[in-house]
Design a protein around this motif. Sequence first.
Motif, PDB file in Angstrom:
ATOM      1  N   UNK A  82       0.853  -1.190   0.000  1.00  0.00           N
ATOM      2  CA  UNK A  82       0.000   0.000   0.000  1.00  0.00           C
ATOM      3  C   UNK A  82       0.886   1.236   0.000  1.00  0.00           C
ATOM      4  N   UNK A  83       0.568   2.209  -0.837  1.00  0.00           N
ATOM      5  CA  UNK A  83       1.240   3.506  -0.805  1.00  0.00           C
ATOM      6  C   UNK A  83       0.224   4.604  -1.056  1.00  0.00           C
ATOM      7  N   UNK A  84       0.557   5.797  -0.588  1.00  0.00           N
ATOM      8  CA  UNK A  84      -0.325   6.958  -0.711  1.00  0.00           C
ATOM      9  C   UNK A  84       0.039   7.776  -1.939  1.00  0.00           C
ATOM     10  N   UNK A  85      -0.969   8.186  -2.680  1.00  0.00           N
ATOM     11  CA  UNK A  85      -0.773   9.215  -3.695  1.00  0.00           C
ATOM     12  C   UNK A  85      -1.098  10.560  -3.058  1.00  0.00           C
ATOM     13  N   UNK A  86      -0.319  11.572  -3.376  1.00  0.00           N
ATOM     14  CA  UNK A  86      -0.470  12.891  -2.752  1.00  0.00           C
ATOM     15  C   UNK A  86      -0.593  13.940  -3.844  1.00  0.00           C
ATOM     16  N   UNK A  87      -1.526  14.879  -3.638  1.00  0.00           N
ATOM     17  CA  UNK A  87      -1.752  15.961  -4.591  1.00  0.00           C
ATOM     18  C   UNK A  87      -1.799  17.276  -3.827  1.00  0.00           C
TER      19      UNK A  87
END
Length: 289
Positions: A82-87
């Motif tokens: 699992x990894x986070x996408x960041x905007x």
Amino acid sequence: MIVDVALYQNGLRVNGPADISDMVEKARREGGFVWLGLAEPTQSEFDMVVGELNFHPLAVEDAINAKQRPKIEDYEGLTFFVLKTVFFDQAEQEISTGELMCFIAENFIVIVRHGEGHPLVTVRHELEQKPELLKMGPFAVLHAVADRVIDGYTAIATSLENEVVSVENKVFSGKRQTFSQEIYFLKREIIEFKHAIEPLIIPISKLSSGAVISVPEGIKPFFRDTSDHLIQACEHASGLDSLITSVLQADLAHIQVQQNIDVRRISAWVALASGPTMIAGIYGMNFHH
């Protein structure tokens, strides 16, 4: 919703059966792997698409419910990552996050996206131009995806730094106003950014160090390079957090200095007016001498 699905053999995209389970079975018999992308699937959609791939029930639950920290877990014959996408919305100065949940086995990789999209379509297109990497299997896809997301972290850290420098210049511009609210909201976004990216350090380190035995030797150096980029982004974010804290303290100190100057000015005017006030007070009394 299925975003894209394809069978890869010898590093090339090839035609395969329409049914995903049959496609995976062909990859097991003849070699190769299946790359499947899903976007915010419901429980029924997820079961219909990957129900025959024998995912661990805990991993399935995480994929449907989302809201997971970055992590890596090994189940029997399956790695769950699992990894986070960041905007970062510069106009609103607001951080938003999404999640990518990856199921990796010897003959398939399934990537489930929650939240805002990330340009993974371009990742697939670029990787298909590099058959020598695709030959390494599903973990080559995982590296390409993680590397693209982490490059996004670096770009966001640079954007946040520009915002910090901007508010720092405002604080030291000499204007008689406070920017503490703007500083506070910016600090909150930096903290959210840190919370999204820092937990990923350990999972990426496991992929690069050999802790996950299913990772091919040829792809481990690529994960080490990605790990270095991630650590740099985390250090950048920590530095910004420290800097914005100092800027907030400087802003509060600036307000206090201005208040002290105002108090001294008022005191000086009171002192100048005290003499005439005293004389007028004495001689204005109602007596003869």
